[in-house]
Design a protein around this motif. Structure first.
Motif, PDB file in Angstrom:
ATOM      1  N   ASP A 188       0.860  -1.096  -0.131  1.00 14.81           N
ATOM      2  CA  ASP A 188      -0.032  -0.083   0.115  1.00 14.81           C
ATOM      3  C   ASP A 188       0.877   1.261   0.093  1.00 14.81           C
ATOM      4  OD1 ASP A 188      -2.345   1.229  -0.015  1.00 14.81           O
ATOM      5  OD2 ASP A 188      -2.776   1.112   2.148  1.00 14.81           O
ATOM      6  N   ARG A 189       1.830   1.267   0.687  1.00 18.07           N
ATOM      7  CA  ARG A 189       2.860   2.533   0.693  1.00 18.07           C
ATOM      8  C   ARG A 189       3.695   2.602  -0.395  1.00 18.07           C
ATOM      9  NH1 ARG A 189       2.971   1.104   6.367  1.00 18.07           N
ATOM     10  NH2 ARG A 189       4.183  -0.972   6.173  1.00 18.07           N
TER      11      ARG A 189
ATOM     12  N   LEU B 113       1.365   3.991  -3.200  1.00 17.06           N
ATOM     13  CA  LEU B 113       1.057   5.439  -2.936  1.00 17.06           C
ATOM     14  C   LEU B 113       2.176   6.272  -3.932  1.00 17.06           C
ATOM     15  CD1 LEU B 113       0.791   6.467   0.626  1.00 17.06           C
ATOM     16  CD2 LEU B 113      -1.138   6.359  -0.887  1.00 17.06           C
ATOM     17  N   LEU B 114       3.214   5.907  -4.009  1.00 15.27           N
ATOM     18  CA  LEU B 114       4.273   6.403  -4.882  1.00 15.27           C
ATOM     19  C   LEU B 114       4.072   6.150  -6.390  1.00 15.27           C
ATOM     20  CD1 LEU B 114       6.909   8.041  -4.676  1.00 15.27           C
ATOM     21  CD2 LEU B 114       8.164   5.939  -4.955  1.00 15.27           C
TER      22      LEU B 114
ATOM     23  N   ARG C 118       1.352   5.368  -7.931  1.00 14.04           N
ATOM     24  CA  ARG C 118       0.277   5.872  -8.240  1.00 14.04           C
ATOM     25  C   ARG C 118       0.291   7.166  -8.780  1.00 14.04           C
ATOM     26  NH1 ARG C 118      -4.735   6.867  -4.300  1.00 14.04           N
ATOM     27  NH2 ARG C 118      -2.968   8.480  -3.651  1.00 14.04           N
ATOM     28  N   GLU C 119       1.311   7.997  -8.139  1.00 17.85           N
ATOM     29  CA  GLU C 119       1.768   9.211  -8.484  1.00 17.85           C
ATOM     30  C   GLU C 119       2.313   9.244 -10.013  1.00 17.85           C
ATOM     31  OE1 GLU C 119       0.984  12.321  -6.872  1.00 17.85           O
ATOM     32  OE2 GLU C 119      -0.365  11.099  -5.778  1.00 17.85           O
TER      33      GLU C 119
ATOM     34  N   VAL D 168      10.303   4.588  -2.269  1.00 21.51           N
ATOM     35  CA  VAL D 168       9.798   3.701  -1.170  1.00 21.51           C
ATOM     36  C   VAL D 168      10.259   2.334  -1.083  1.00 21.51           C
ATOM     37  CG1 VAL D 168       7.777   2.986  -0.053  1.00 21.51           C
ATOM     38  CG2 VAL D 168       7.561   5.205  -1.080  1.00 21.51           C
TER      39      VAL D 168
END
Lengths: 383, 383
Positions: B280-281, B284-285, B287-288, B316
């Motif tokens: 999940d973490r 986040l990156l 997805r950007e 990450v």
């Protein structure tokens, strides 16, 4: 810059300042949150040029015991991309996080087993917040301010053809604070007594409704004092650990006092909730017709009829008992959405509605105080 | 037609059938809800031609005592516009409501002081629901059915280029029910033992993912039995007072068994939640960057590294302990959103992930049972 901080406190502060981040900004540095670390604590700043929000996290907080929130290892500053920074902090695995800025503002975030490197930006490029002369400062209770904003801001214009009407007018004179919002078809005003230590007054301060809605989300519900600083073209709202700056809108707000009739032909007092519920049902039908037109008919001295009709769908009719009714009977049509918006914020079990005829503005006030006034223009209909 | 009915029971029933109302229908009668009143109770029907929902309100309900819900004064039928009917019933002032159909299907609704007239439509124009041969009926526990839908439907294709892949394949053979959903990049399958009184089987029943999501909202969480009737091109799900009809999708579902490798080079068992949080973490990156690409690297026999990087934003990295790891070490990239979707529905504390190399499908299964299988295609990356 290097610090260790509790995740939840950092997260809360990020949520506060993030309200000033605009996804449509054209200035790259403003997509970021500025972090300043000093020995006394951490300051976060975000801005979209219209509003700027600053949130301070002190190194300790007091509860049942004093808790260390921040450990400052090296003071310094950096700007980190707001969206990614905000999301990654929320999802960190451990309750504390270490943030360290290395060469070229490359920032290392460590929490539990997770290690994140974020490309930071130069904090020197971040615009400075305005320095305000604080001689014009007004202190007001947070819950009162929040109520006054809620009771007026819904009535601002959403059309950009008269930008000044997208704001709320603030006047302060002889210890009376008055907020007014209007578009061409309705008006909401709310005033209150506010004591000041030094005699101050200000006129024609206009703040965008959008900004006030954001401010409202940050205002605590308790009766803590908020300082309002008015200076040049900026207004600053100072809360406990949050500073909220907003630009004033340019231009002169129209004189709305002329809109309000001075005498009336008919005065009705009625149960606020019963009226709101009946209008809500009639609104459902009128909304399908995309007109929102609802008719109020004063049938006799104790009966008010609320109705709407649609040739395609049908008809809604309801009779409510008038609490008091004096003057001429009449029938008047209006935008029921506007009426509902006003009824939602009137804090009184009964309201007084004053009419000067079917083609004249409708005036609504709480029955038990005169600090609030709503005006709605009628529709000119033939039936 | 004339009846008196408790508002809350009518409202609940309207909410159930409203899930079949489409705002985009081109058939005017289908914008309405059909109401049939018989001496035994009231039946509501709504349909968008793909799915049809029928909800029955019996005249009495049993609780601590028997409560009269409906009083039938004159049996009959009418079709009322769904949106307005649903909203106005919810907002009626009294706990009961009288509905009466007069000339030309003009319908009078009375509750408390409110009186509403709705222009109704002729129920004769309403399409008949299919009559199904119930010889192919399967009974399954509601909570199991709901879980099976949730664990597969997320993986259907959202692209209309292969309409058959927007559905979930249902097979039933030798008392095993198996659901499969796939698009070209992932697959989810779930099976379960279901006892039947008579020997039945069916193959290649494909039901739109959209329809199953609507069905899922109506399925009670308790373990009540749901009857599934398969006939011609329709499937009917029979709940206590609700009938849910859905059309089958036309076409032949591709054979997905060939996608699944038969032997593997590497097998990893890992904590489901720890892996999900780390991905999940990293997501986040990624997805950007709009790629969602995350890399999993098996570093040694006890260490799994999850990472993603973006030239603009940063990096990450996170290491998680492997519970068990055997076979060749490898590094593989995949769509982290797909992996997260699968991890969310895997009902096991540990999962087993099988690899056949960096360019071959990834297979994921719960550690403690073999009723579920997820497949994700890897990304072919150069780094």
């Amino acid at each position: 810059m290097k610090l260790s901080i509790l995740k939840d406190d950092l997260n809360e502060s990020i949520q506060h300042v993030s309200k000033a981040i605009s996804s449509r900004t054209t200035i790259p540095i403003l997509t970021g949150i500025k972090i300043d670390v000093q020995p006394s604590g951490v300051t976060l700043t975000a801005s979209d040029t219209e509003i700027s929000i600053q949130s301070f996290i002190p190194i300790e907080k007091e509860g049942t015991a004093v808790v260390a929130v921040v450990e400052v290892l090296t003071p310094g500053s950096v700007v980190l991309p707001a969206k990614f920074f905000s999301e990654i902090i929320r999802k960190l695995p451990a309750p504390d996080v270490t943030i360290e800025v290395k060469d070229n503002f490359l920032t290392w975030i460590r929490s539990g087993t997770a290690e994140i490197q974020i490309v930071g930006l130069d904090p020197e490029e971040y615009p400075l917040l305005p320095q305000l002369d604080e001689s014009h400062t007004l202190s007001i209770s947070s819950d009162l301010l929040k109520a006054m904003i809620r009771q007026t801001t819904f009535a601002v214009s959403t059309s950009e053809t008269s930008p000044i009407l997208t704001g709320v007018l603030w006047n302060f004179k002889q210890e009376r604070l008055k907020l007014i919002a209007c578009d061409r078809l309705r008006m909401a005003s709310r005033e209150s007594h506010v004591e000041t230590a030094n005699p101050i007054d200000f006129q024609n301060i206009v703040i965008a409704g959008k900004s006030l809605n954001e401010l409202s989300k940050l205002l605590p519900d308790q009766s803590m004092l908020v300082d309002i600083v008015v200076a040049n073209n900026q207004v600053l709202f100072k809360m406990d650990t949050i500073l909220f700056y907003t630009r004033m809108l340019d231009g002169t707000y129209p004189d709305t006092s002329k809109l309000i009739p001075q005498s009336f032909q008919t005065e009705l007092t009625i149960d606020t909730k019963k009226l709101a519920d009946a209008i809500d049902r009639a609104y459902l039908l009128s909304r399908e017709e995309k007109t929102n037109i609802v008719k109020m008919t004063l049938k006799d001295e104790s009966t008010v009829e609320i109705s709407s009709s649609s040739s395609e769908l049908g008809k809604v009719t309801e009779q409510i008992e008038a609490h008091k009714l004096s003057g001429e009977l009449l029938s008047i049509s209006f935008n029921s959405k506007y009426m509902l918006d006003a009824l939602k914020v009137i804090d009184s079990d009964f309201i007084q509605i004053c009419f000067r005829g079917a083609m004249q503005p409708i005036i609504m006030k709480p029955e038990d105080h005169s600090n609030m006034l709503h005006l709605i223009m009628p529709y000119r209909t033939t039936n």
